[in-house]
Design a protein around this motif. Structure first.
Motif, PDB file in Angstrom:
ATOM      1  N   GLU A 109       0.847  -1.190   0.000  1.00  0.00           N
ATOM      2  CA  GLU A 109       0.000   0.000   0.000  1.00  0.00           C
ATOM      3  C   GLU A 109       0.883   1.242   0.000  1.00  0.00           C
TER       4      GLU A 109
ATOM      5  N   CYS B 150       0.457   5.161   0.201  1.00  0.00           N
ATOM      6  CA  CYS B 150      -0.537   6.190   0.506  1.00  0.00           C
ATOM      7  C   CYS B 150      -0.221   7.474  -0.262  1.00  0.00           C
TER       8      CYS B 150
ATOM      9  N   VAL C  23      -0.760  11.436  -0.148  1.00  0.00           N
ATOM     10  CA  VAL C  23      -1.086  12.424   0.878  1.00  0.00           C
ATOM     11  C   VAL C  23      -0.768  13.831   0.387  1.00  0.00           C
TER      12      VAL C  23
ATOM     13  N   THR D  82       3.712  10.405  -2.229  1.00  0.00           N
ATOM     14  CA  THR D  82       3.535   9.068  -1.668  1.00  0.00           C
ATOM     15  C   THR D  82       4.132   9.032  -0.272  1.00  0.00           C
TER      16      THR D  82
ATOM     17  N   THR E  45       3.823  -0.639   4.788  1.00  0.00           N
ATOM     18  CA  THR E  45       3.439  -0.692   3.376  1.00  0.00           C
ATOM     19  C   THR E  45       3.148  -2.128   2.932  1.00  0.00           C
TER      20      THR E  45
ATOM     21  N   THR F  45      -6.732   0.114   5.117  1.00  0.00           N
ATOM     22  CA  THR F  45      -5.513   0.911   4.996  1.00  0.00           C
ATOM     23  C   THR F  45      -4.683   0.872   6.278  1.00  0.00           C
TER      24      THR F  45
ATOM     25  N   TRP G 134      -2.721   3.487   6.817  1.00  0.00           N
ATOM     26  CA  TRP G 134      -2.297   4.888   6.857  1.00  0.00           C
ATOM     27  C   TRP G 134      -2.058   5.379   8.278  1.00  0.00           C
TER      28      TRP G 134
ATOM     29  N   TYR H 103      -4.473  12.577   4.285  1.00  0.00           N
ATOM     30  CA  TYR H 103      -4.580  11.355   3.488  1.00  0.00           C
ATOM     31  C   TYR H 103      -5.616  11.527   2.373  1.00  0.00           C
TER      32      TYR H 103
ATOM     33  N   THR I 155      -5.800   8.882  -0.736  1.00  0.00           N
ATOM     34  CA  THR I 155      -6.188   7.534  -1.160  1.00  0.00           C
ATOM     35  C   THR I 155      -4.938   6.659  -1.112  1.00  0.00           C
ATOM     36  N   SER I 156      -5.066   5.407  -1.503  1.00  0.00           N
ATOM     37  CA  SER I 156      -3.932   4.489  -1.510  1.00  0.00           C
ATOM     38  C   SER I 156      -3.788   3.815  -2.862  1.00  0.00           C
TER      39      SER I 156
END
Length: 370
Positions: free
Chosen positions: A223, A225, A227, A258, A265, A291, A293, A312, A314-315
């Motif tokens: 993942e 993220c 931001v 990212t 992750t 997530t 996050w 945040y 999305t991912s």
């Protein structure tokens, strides 16, 4: 002239296709997605490595130092320069010291200077022992895709998007049958001289379907993220070395950055092994995953309190595929298996975008472009 099929329309597939076409060969490229460079070529940190990331693998670092200026020159319109890149040495869990990082940069001749005092104001000095301004860029995956599509078409590559290659078959005449299926269900068989499997995490799916021995690989569901950074650091990038830390990089195809973390992750992993079922990376990505996050930013804030202000968005989810050897020393060697089980069938994979030059060198070495 050889007839070639490239399976996989990521950056590697497009680059190899263009290279062979410019050598005078016939090239068809297939990708099951409706657009190209939509998977691992897009869902990553967009970092063009300049060696700093690999203090535990000097060979990988030196290879990056060689390929970095080549990539920047070749794709100057696809790289993003409008930020400053800082590497920080974390403590007490770090695997290197600030002194070791400095010596490493000297050894690979990578530009590195002590950060200015105002950068230190962003960190908690209990957990950071050194901060260094470095030279590293990000690439815009959308611009890079558009560049490669134009180049491939100009070279004469025939692009087949929305077409999945299911398996291959060796013929007694020495050629290879390639069995494909379009998105609307139309089945086709192509007879060619060479096939390059550039499907990254799906390399073994084609091998398994073709009764070809599985290549030992490890996969991680990752993942990344996206931001919005606080205004004070929106033109900055930070990577904390070298251990269970985090990294922040611009993601130039958006207005965001990212945020990734060595510990959070990766969500889970699995292995491709001989004589065992293969777990489909496509199916893994189809599932919904919670997530990480909050875990990422909570840990990152210990080192940089200003990260509390990250918003945040999305991912990006992807399957990261790694050669088992990379687990030992954090290296990123390429996978290049020429004439794998079947003469004319080649499996190719790289862990970094600039590894493409190593791949082309291997094609030349084995005279696959003749």
């Amino acid at each position: 002239m050889k007839n070639n099929i490239i399976i996989g329309g990521g950056f590697y597939g497009l680059y190899i296709a263009e290279y062979l076409a410019k050598k005078g060969h016939a090239v068809h490229l297939f990708d099951e997605a409706l657009d190209f460079m939509q998977r691992a070529s897009f869902n990553n940190q967009a970092r063009v490595h300049n060696g700093y990331h690999y203090p535990r693998s000097t060979l990988t670092a030196l290879r990056s130092r060689i390929s970095y200026p080549v990539f920047l020159k070749e794709f100057k319109d696809s790289v993003y320069l409008d930020f400053k890149k800082y590497y920080m040495v974390g403590q007490p869990l770090g695997k290197i010291s600030a002194y070791q990082f400095e010596q490493f940069c000297k050894r690979i001749k990578a530009p590195c200077k002590a950060a200015s005092p105002e950068i230190w104001d962003y960190v908690d000095r209990r957990y950071i022992s050194g901060i260094y301004e470095t030279e590293e860029v990000a690439f815009d995956a959308v611009k890079l895709k558009n560049t490669m599509l134009i180049r491939a078409l100009n070279a004469g590559v025939i692009l087949n998007n929305g077409t999945k290659v299911n398996r291959i078959e060796k013929l007694s005449c020495g050629k290879i049958n390639v069995f494909s299926e379009s998105i609307d269900g139309e089945a086709m068989v192509y007879t060619v001289d060479q096939v390059f499997n550039c499907t990254y995490s799906n390399i073994n799916q084609i091998n398994l379907n073709s009764s070809i021995e599985v290549i030992p690989l490890r996969h991680e569901l990752t993942e990344m993220c996206l931001v919005k950074l606080p205004t004070e650091i929106e033109k900055l990038s930070f990577t904390v070395m070298c251990g269970p830390f985090f990294s922040i990089m611009p993601f130039p195809s958006t207005k965001f950055s990212t945020f990734s973390h060595v510990r959070y992750t990766p969500h889970f992993d699995w292995n491709d092994r001989k004589n065992e079922p293969i777990y489909s990376s496509n199916k893994v990505l189809e599932d919904n995953h919670p997530t990480n996050w909050r875990r990422m930013v909570n840990d990152g804030t210990r080192y940089m309190p200003i990260l509390k202000g990250c918003k945040y968005q999305t991912s990006l989810w992807e399957t990261k595929t790694i050669l088992p050897a990379s687990d030992r020393d954090d290296s990123r060697p390429i996978l290049f298996k020429s004439n794998y089980v079947i003469k004319g069938y080649h499996c190719v994979m790289g862990g970094k975008i600039d590894n493409i030059y190593d791949v082309i060198n291997m094609i030349k070495k084995y005279e696959l472009d003749r």
